[in-house]
Motif scaffolding. Structure first.
Motif, PDB file in Angstrom:
ATOM      1  N   GLY A  68       0.947  -1.379   0.056  1.00  0.00           N
ATOM      2  CA  GLY A  68       0.022   0.077  -0.005  1.00  0.00           C
ATOM      3  C   GLY A  68       0.605   1.267  -0.430  1.00  0.00           C
ATOM      4  N   VAL A  69      -0.050   2.292  -0.108  1.00  0.00           N
ATOM      5  CA  VAL A  69       1.268   3.480  -0.070  1.00  0.00           C
ATOM      6  C   VAL A  69       1.700   3.670   1.576  1.00  0.00           C
ATOM      7  CG1 VAL A  69       0.456   6.540   0.165  1.00  0.00           C
ATOM      8  CG2 VAL A  69      -0.347   4.439  -1.557  1.00  0.00           C
ATOM      9  N   PRO A  70       2.361   4.112   1.547  1.00  0.00           N
ATOM     10  CA  PRO A  70       2.408   4.645   3.009  1.00  0.00           C
ATOM     11  C   PRO A  70       3.023   5.277   3.675  1.00  0.00           C
ATOM     12  CG  PRO A  70       4.851   4.998   1.133  1.00  0.00           C
ATOM     13  CD  PRO A  70       3.362   5.169   0.167  1.00  0.00           C
ATOM     14  N   ALA A  71       2.553   5.637   4.735  1.00  0.00           N
ATOM     15  CA  ALA A  71       2.193   6.625   5.581  1.00  0.00           C
ATOM     16  C   ALA A  71       3.397   7.653   5.458  1.00  0.00           C
ATOM     17  CB  ALA A  71       2.150   6.354   7.215  1.00  0.00           C
ATOM     18  N   PRO A  72       2.483   8.903   5.613  1.00  0.00           N
ATOM     19  CA  PRO A  72       3.384   9.694   5.825  1.00  0.00           C
ATOM     20  C   PRO A  72       4.374  10.395   6.683  1.00  0.00           C
ATOM     21  CG  PRO A  72       0.935  10.405   5.992  1.00  0.00           C
ATOM     22  CD  PRO A  72       1.241   9.090   6.086  1.00  0.00           C
ATOM     23  N   LEU A  73       5.286  11.224   6.903  1.00  0.00           N
ATOM     24  CA  LEU A  73       6.499  10.975   7.129  1.00  0.00           C
ATOM     25  C   LEU A  73       5.464  12.006   8.570  1.00  0.00           C
ATOM     26  CD1 LEU A  73       9.544  11.190   5.304  1.00  0.00           C
ATOM     27  CD2 LEU A  73       8.520   9.172   7.116  1.00  0.00           C
ATOM     28  N   PRO A  74       6.050  11.539   9.656  1.00  0.00           N
ATOM     29  CA  PRO A  74       5.890  13.356  10.583  1.00  0.00           C
ATOM     30  C   PRO A  74       6.289  14.078  10.419  1.00  0.00           C
ATOM     31  CG  PRO A  74       7.392  11.532  11.991  1.00  0.00           C
ATOM     32  CD  PRO A  74       7.188  10.729  10.364  1.00  0.00           C
ATOM     33  N   ALA A  75       5.745  15.195  11.183  1.00  0.00           N
ATOM     34  CA  ALA A  75       5.785  16.152  10.923  1.00  0.00           C
ATOM     35  C   ALA A  75       7.227  16.986  11.081  1.00  0.00           C
ATOM     36  CB  ALA A  75       4.716  18.164  10.729  1.00  0.00           C
ATOM     37  N   ASP A  76       7.996  17.515  11.182  1.00  0.00           N
ATOM     38  CA  ASP A  76       9.564  17.695  11.406  1.00  0.00           C
ATOM     39  C   ASP A  76       9.003  18.367  13.440  1.00  0.00           C
ATOM     40  OD1 ASP A  76      11.098  17.615   9.421  1.00  0.00           O
ATOM     41  OD2 ASP A  76      10.739  19.996   8.656  1.00  0.00           O
ATOM     42  N   ALA A  77       8.554  19.172  13.158  1.00  0.00           N
ATOM     43  CA  ALA A  77       7.437  19.626  15.031  1.00  0.00           C
ATOM     44  C   ALA A  77       7.479  18.477  15.915  1.00  0.00           C
ATOM     45  CB  ALA A  77       6.921  21.036  15.266  1.00  0.00           C
ATOM     46  N   THR A  78       6.606  17.371  14.912  1.00  0.00           N
ATOM     47  CA  THR A  78       6.539  16.224  16.235  1.00  0.00           C
ATOM     48  C   THR A  78       7.931  15.630  16.203  1.00  0.00           C
ATOM     49  OG1 THR A  78       4.555  16.586  14.896  1.00  0.00           O
ATOM     50  CG2 THR A  78       5.605  14.213  16.256  1.00  0.00           C
TER      51      THR A  78
END
Length: 149
Positions: free
Chosen positions: A60-70
Protein backbone atom coordinates in the motif's frame (compact mmCIF):
# COMPACT_ATOMS: atom_id res chain seq x y z
CA UNK A 1 26.79 -0.39 -51.42
CA UNK A 2 24.80 0.37 -54.47
CA UNK A 3 21.06 0.33 -54.85
CA UNK A 4 20.65 -3.24 -56.16
CA UNK A 5 23.05 -4.69 -53.57
CA UNK A 6 21.20 -2.86 -50.82
CA UNK A 7 17.85 -4.12 -52.09
CA UNK A 8 19.15 -7.70 -52.23
CA UNK A 9 20.50 -7.48 -48.70
CA UNK A 10 17.23 -6.04 -47.36
CA UNK A 11 15.29 -8.75 -49.20
CA UNK A 12 17.51 -11.45 -47.64
CA UNK A 13 16.97 -10.06 -44.14
CA UNK A 14 13.24 -9.80 -44.75
CA UNK A 15 12.98 -13.38 -46.00
CA UNK A 16 14.99 -14.63 -43.00
CA UNK A 17 12.77 -12.74 -40.57
CA UNK A 18 9.59 -14.04 -42.19
CA UNK A 19 10.91 -17.62 -42.12
CA UNK A 20 11.86 -17.30 -38.45
CA UNK A 21 8.47 -15.85 -37.57
CA UNK A 22 6.72 -18.63 -39.48
CA UNK A 23 8.68 -21.34 -37.67
CA UNK A 24 7.99 -19.77 -34.29
CA UNK A 25 4.30 -19.50 -35.13
CA UNK A 26 4.25 -23.12 -36.27
CA UNK A 27 5.85 -24.29 -33.03
CA UNK A 28 3.53 -22.18 -30.91
CA UNK A 29 0.39 -23.33 -32.69
CA UNK A 30 1.36 -27.02 -32.69
CA UNK A 31 -0.96 -28.85 -30.34
CA UNK A 32 1.04 -30.65 -27.63
CA UNK A 33 0.37 -34.08 -26.29
CA UNK A 34 -2.15 -33.45 -23.50
CA UNK A 35 -1.06 -36.60 -21.72
CA UNK A 36 2.60 -35.59 -21.48
CA UNK A 37 3.71 -34.85 -17.92
CA UNK A 38 5.60 -31.61 -18.61
CA UNK A 39 2.68 -30.12 -20.55
CA UNK A 40 0.26 -31.02 -17.77
CA UNK A 41 2.61 -29.65 -15.14
CA UNK A 42 3.16 -26.40 -17.02
CA UNK A 43 -0.58 -26.06 -17.64
CA UNK A 44 -1.23 -26.59 -13.92
CA UNK A 45 1.30 -23.92 -12.95
CA UNK A 46 -0.13 -21.47 -15.48
CA UNK A 47 -3.70 -22.08 -14.29
CA UNK A 48 -2.71 -21.74 -10.63
CA UNK A 49 -1.06 -18.39 -11.29
CA UNK A 50 -3.36 -17.00 -13.97
CA UNK A 51 -4.71 -14.22 -11.71
CA UNK A 52 -1.33 -13.28 -10.24
CA UNK A 53 -0.38 -10.53 -9.53
CA UNK A 54 -3.41 -9.11 -7.80
CA UNK A 55 -3.65 -5.54 -6.60
CA UNK A 56 -3.93 -6.69 -3.00
CA UNK A 57 -0.47 -8.30 -3.31
CA UNK A 58 1.17 -4.94 -3.96
CA UNK A 59 2.25 -2.85 -0.95
CA UNK A 60 0.00 0.00 0.00
CA UNK A 61 0.89 3.64 0.05
CA UNK A 62 3.29 4.29 2.92
CA UNK A 63 2.12 6.44 5.79
CA UNK A 64 3.34 10.02 5.60
CA UNK A 65 6.34 10.91 7.73
CA UNK A 66 5.64 12.87 10.90
CA UNK A 67 6.07 16.61 10.79
CA UNK A 68 9.45 18.10 11.71
CA UNK A 69 7.99 19.68 14.84
CA UNK A 70 6.72 16.30 16.06
CA UNK A 71 10.15 14.76 15.52
CA UNK A 72 11.81 17.64 17.35
CA UNK A 73 9.53 17.17 20.38
CA UNK A 74 10.21 13.41 20.41
CA UNK A 75 13.97 14.04 20.18
CA UNK A 76 13.85 16.52 23.05
CA UNK A 77 11.90 14.02 25.16
CA UNK A 78 14.44 11.31 24.34
CA UNK A 79 17.35 13.55 25.31
CA UNK A 80 15.66 14.44 28.61
CA UNK A 81 15.08 10.76 29.38
CA UNK A 82 18.70 9.96 28.56
CA UNK A 83 19.89 12.73 30.88
CA UNK A 84 17.64 11.52 33.71
CA UNK A 85 18.84 7.95 33.25
CA UNK A 86 22.49 9.02 33.34
CA UNK A 87 21.83 11.05 36.52
CA UNK A 88 20.09 8.06 38.20
CA UNK A 89 22.86 5.66 37.16
CA UNK A 90 25.52 8.03 38.52
CA UNK A 91 23.74 8.10 41.90
CA UNK A 92 24.00 4.31 42.33
CA UNK A 93 26.81 2.99 44.52
CA UNK A 94 28.21 0.36 42.18
CA UNK A 95 30.72 -1.08 44.62
CA UNK A 96 29.81 -3.61 47.29
CA UNK A 97 31.63 -2.35 50.35
CA UNK A 98 30.47 -5.09 52.75
CA UNK A 99 29.60 -8.34 50.93
CA UNK A 100 28.97 -10.26 54.17
CA UNK A 101 26.34 -7.74 55.32
CA UNK A 102 24.71 -7.84 51.89
CA UNK A 103 24.61 -11.65 52.01
CA UNK A 104 23.12 -11.59 55.52
CA UNK A 105 20.38 -9.16 54.48
CA UNK A 106 19.61 -11.26 51.41
CA UNK A 107 19.46 -14.50 53.45
CA UNK A 108 17.15 -12.91 56.01
CA UNK A 109 14.81 -11.69 53.25
CA UNK A 110 14.74 -15.14 51.66
CA UNK A 111 14.20 -16.86 55.05
CA UNK A 112 11.37 -14.46 55.89
CA UNK A 113 9.60 -15.41 52.69
CA UNK A 114 9.79 -19.12 53.42
CA UNK A 115 9.80 -21.88 50.88
CA UNK A 116 6.78 -23.97 50.02
CA UNK A 117 6.95 -27.71 50.68
CA UNK A 118 6.72 -28.35 46.95
CA UNK A 119 9.83 -26.24 46.45
CA UNK A 120 11.74 -28.33 48.99
CA UNK A 121 10.61 -31.52 47.26
CA UNK A 122 11.70 -30.11 43.94
CA UNK A 123 15.13 -29.22 45.28
CA UNK A 124 15.56 -32.70 46.75
CA UNK A 125 14.38 -34.40 43.55
CA UNK A 126 16.78 -32.25 41.52
CA UNK A 127 19.65 -33.30 43.73
CA UNK A 128 18.71 -36.98 43.34
CA UNK A 129 18.48 -36.53 39.58
CA UNK A 130 21.87 -34.76 39.47
CA UNK A 131 23.46 -37.59 41.46
CA UNK A 132 22.01 -40.19 39.08
CA UNK A 133 23.49 -38.24 36.14
CA UNK A 134 26.86 -38.15 37.87
CA UNK A 135 26.74 -41.92 38.32
CA UNK A 136 25.80 -42.44 34.68
CA UNK A 137 28.65 -40.20 33.64
CA UNK A 138 31.32 -42.35 35.25
CA UNK A 139 33.46 -44.31 32.85
CA UNK A 140 32.92 -48.08 32.91
CA UNK A 141 35.72 -50.28 34.15
CA UNK A 142 38.22 -51.29 31.53
CA UNK A 143 37.59 -54.49 29.61
CA UNK A 144 40.09 -57.20 30.31
CA UNK A 145 41.40 -58.60 27.08
CA UNK A 146 42.90 -62.01 26.76
CA UNK A 147 46.56 -62.06 25.95
CA UNK A 148 47.47 -63.20 22.53
CA UNK A 149 50.10 -65.90 22.32
Amino acid sequence: MTGPEMNARVAKILVTAIAAAASVAACASRPGDAASAPDARVSGIVEANRTYPRWRDFPGVPAPLPADATLAVAGTRLDAGRTALARDAAAIDWTLSDPDAFAAVTRSRVDATGAAAVTQETAESLEVFAESLRERGRAPPPISRPRQP
